[in-house]
Write a protein that holds these residues in place. Structure first.
Motif, PDB file in Angstrom:
ATOM      1  N   GLU A 124       0.813  -1.212   0.000  1.00 51.05           N
ATOM      2  CA  GLU A 124       0.000   0.000   0.000  1.00 51.05           C
ATOM      3  C   GLU A 124       0.853   1.271   0.000  1.00 51.05           C
ATOM      4  O   GLU A 124       0.544   2.235  -0.692  1.00 51.05           O
ATOM      5  CB  GLU A 124      -0.947  -0.022   1.202  1.00 51.05           C
ATOM      6  CG  GLU A 124      -2.001  -1.095   1.063  1.00 51.05           C
ATOM      7  CD  GLU A 124      -2.725  -1.398   2.354  1.00 51.05           C
ATOM      8  OE1 GLU A 124      -2.439  -0.764   3.385  1.00 51.05           O
ATOM      9  OE2 GLU A 124      -3.581  -2.294   2.336  1.00 51.05           O
ATOM     10  N   THR A 125       1.921   1.282   0.769  1.00 49.50           N
ATOM     11  CA  THR A 125       2.771   2.483   0.772  1.00 49.50           C
ATOM     12  C   THR A 125       3.511   2.633  -0.552  1.00 49.50           C
ATOM     13  O   THR A 125       3.727   3.757  -1.010  1.00 49.50           O
ATOM     14  CB  THR A 125       3.772   2.476   1.942  1.00 49.50           C
ATOM     15  OG1 THR A 125       4.557   1.290   1.899  1.00 49.50           O
ATOM     16  CG2 THR A 125       3.063   2.590   3.263  1.00 49.50           C
ATOM     17  N   ASP A 126       3.858   1.524  -1.179  1.00 53.49           N
ATOM     18  CA  ASP A 126       4.470   1.609  -2.512  1.00 53.49           C
ATOM     19  C   ASP A 126       3.480   2.196  -3.512  1.00 53.49           C
ATOM     20  O   ASP A 126       3.847   2.998  -4.371  1.00 53.49           O
ATOM     21  CB  ASP A 126       4.943   0.231  -2.985  1.00 53.49           C
ATOM     22  CG  ASP A 126       6.192  -0.238  -2.250  1.00 53.49           C
ATOM     23  OD1 ASP A 126       6.851   0.602  -1.587  1.00 53.49           O
ATOM     24  OD2 ASP A 126       6.498  -1.441  -2.330  1.00 53.49           O
ATOM     25  N   ALA A 177       6.738   6.273   2.564  1.00 53.66           N
ATOM     26  CA  ALA A 177       7.538   5.172   2.028  1.00 53.66           C
ATOM     27  C   ALA A 177       9.021   5.487   2.189  1.00 53.66           C
ATOM     28  O   ALA A 177       9.428   6.633   1.999  1.00 53.66           O
ATOM     29  CB  ALA A 177       7.196   4.935   0.564  1.00 53.66           C
ATOM     30  N   PRO A 178       9.815   4.552   2.558  1.00 51.44           N
ATOM     31  CA  PRO A 178       9.441   3.168   2.810  1.00 51.44           C
ATOM     32  C   PRO A 178       8.798   3.025   4.198  1.00 51.44           C
ATOM     33  O   PRO A 178       9.200   3.686   5.153  1.00 51.44           O
ATOM     34  CB  PRO A 178      10.770   2.418   2.759  1.00 51.44           C
ATOM     35  CG  PRO A 178      11.784   3.437   3.182  1.00 51.44           C
ATOM     36  CD  PRO A 178      11.261   4.757   2.673  1.00 51.44           C
ATOM     37  N   ALA A 179       7.825   2.161   4.290  1.00 48.81           N
ATOM     38  CA  ALA A 179       7.146   1.914   5.569  1.00 48.81           C
ATOM     39  C   ALA A 179       8.097   1.170   6.498  1.00 48.81           C
ATOM     40  O   ALA A 179       8.750   0.218   6.094  1.00 48.81           O
ATOM     41  CB  ALA A 179       5.891   1.090   5.337  1.00 48.81           C
ATOM     42  N   VAL A 236       4.433  -3.433  15.051  1.00 49.82           N
ATOM     43  CA  VAL A 236       5.415  -4.133  14.226  1.00 49.82           C
ATOM     44  C   VAL A 236       6.349  -3.108  13.618  1.00 49.82           C
ATOM     45  O   VAL A 236       5.892  -2.096  13.072  1.00 49.82           O
ATOM     46  CB  VAL A 236       4.738  -4.955  13.112  1.00 49.82           C
ATOM     47  CG1 VAL A 236       5.785  -5.556  12.172  1.00 49.82           C
ATOM     48  CG2 VAL A 236       3.874  -6.057  13.704  1.00 49.82           C
ATOM     49  N   MET A 237       7.636  -3.358  13.730  1.00 49.31           N
ATOM     50  CA  MET A 237       8.639  -2.541  13.065  1.00 49.31           C
ATOM     51  C   MET A 237       9.633  -3.505  12.434  1.00 49.31           C
ATOM     52  O   MET A 237      10.154  -4.394  13.112  1.00 49.31           O
ATOM     53  CB  MET A 237       9.319  -1.588  14.027  1.00 49.31           C
ATOM     54  CG  MET A 237      10.217  -0.606  13.308  1.00 49.31           C
ATOM     55  SD  MET A 237      10.559   0.876  14.258  1.00 49.31           S
ATOM     56  CE  MET A 237       8.945   1.618  14.388  1.00 49.31           C
ATOM     57  N   ALA A 238       9.835  -3.319  11.118  1.00 48.00           N
ATOM     58  CA  ALA A 238      10.625  -4.279  10.333  1.00 48.00           C
ATOM     59  C   ALA A 238      10.018  -5.659  10.536  1.00 48.00           C
ATOM     60  O   ALA A 238       8.842  -5.840  10.239  1.00 48.00           O
ATOM     61  CB  ALA A 238      12.095  -4.199  10.689  1.00 48.00           C
ATOM     62  N   GLY A 289      15.790  -0.975   9.801  1.00 53.67           N
ATOM     63  CA  GLY A 289      14.805  -0.921   8.739  1.00 53.67           C
ATOM     64  C   GLY A 289      14.777  -2.225   7.969  1.00 53.67           C
ATOM     65  O   GLY A 289      15.671  -3.056   8.091  1.00 53.67           O
ATOM     66  N   PRO A 290      13.719  -2.427   7.157  1.00 47.90           N
ATOM     67  CA  PRO A 290      13.582  -3.690   6.431  1.00 47.90           C
ATOM     68  C   PRO A 290      14.731  -3.970   5.482  1.00 47.90           C
ATOM     69  O   PRO A 290      15.051  -5.119   5.219  1.00 47.90           O
ATOM     70  CB  PRO A 290      12.275  -3.520   5.653  1.00 47.90           C
ATOM     71  CG  PRO A 290      11.883  -2.115   5.774  1.00 47.90           C
ATOM     72  CD  PRO A 290      12.648  -1.507   6.909  1.00 47.90           C
ATOM     73  N   GLU A 291      15.377  -2.925   4.973  1.00 47.65           N
ATOM     74  CA  GLU A 291      16.484  -3.154   4.048  1.00 47.65           C
ATOM     75  C   GLU A 291      17.703  -3.749   4.754  1.00 47.65           C
ATOM     76  O   GLU A 291      18.578  -4.298   4.116  1.00 47.65           O
ATOM     77  CB  GLU A 291      16.877  -1.850   3.334  1.00 47.65           C
ATOM     78  CG  GLU A 291      17.411  -0.770   4.245  1.00 47.65           C
ATOM     79  CD  GLU A 291      16.343   0.016   5.000  1.00 47.65           C
ATOM     80  OE1 GLU A 291      16.740   0.793   5.875  1.00 47.65           O
ATOM     81  OE2 GLU A 291      15.148  -0.154   4.732  1.00 47.65           O
TER      82      GLU A 291
END
Length: 118
Positions: free
Chosen positions: A54-56, A68-70, A84-86, A112-114
């Motif tokens: 959705e954020t994308d 973004a990025p969420a 929830v984080m990452a 972060g997710p990356e």
């Protein structure tokens, strides 16, 4: 101490855990039984994937939306809040915990997710 053990030691935190983005592994600590923690990790993974999609989409519609990025999401119910984080999840009791304190800790200590393993 790990992020999970730090979160579980926070007053009002029911449980905290970590899941892989592939969905094949999870760990947790706290006051959940194994099956509930397993289902929680599946729910958190699925919701995280939806939030990222959705954020994308928002990013493509309006490039300067700032979402973004969420990095995570929060659902606050009557008695329990899920943060929830990452790929870290945390269930807190609304009556005995501070959502702001938990989120501040997660923002400061969860990558972060990356930076997470897939």
């Amino acid at each position: 101490m790990s992020v999970i053990s730090d979160l579980v030691a926070t007053p009002g935190v029911i449980a905290a855990g970590e899941y892989t983005y592939r969905g094949d592994r999870f760990t947790y600590d706290g006051q959940l039984d194994y099956e509930t923690a397993r289902m929680a990790s599946i729910m958190c993974r699925a919701t995280t994937m939806a939030v990222h999609m959705e954020t994308d989409m928002l990013k493509h519609l309006k490039s300067d939306c700032g979402c973004a990025p969420a990095r995570g999401w929060v659902v606050r119910g009557d008695k329990v809040t899920v943060c929830v984080m990452a790929n870290i999840f945390c269930f807190i009791d609304n009556a005995s915990s501070s959502l702001n304190e938990v989120m501040e800790y997660m923002r400061e200590h969860v990558a972060g997710p990356e930076e997470m393993l897939v």
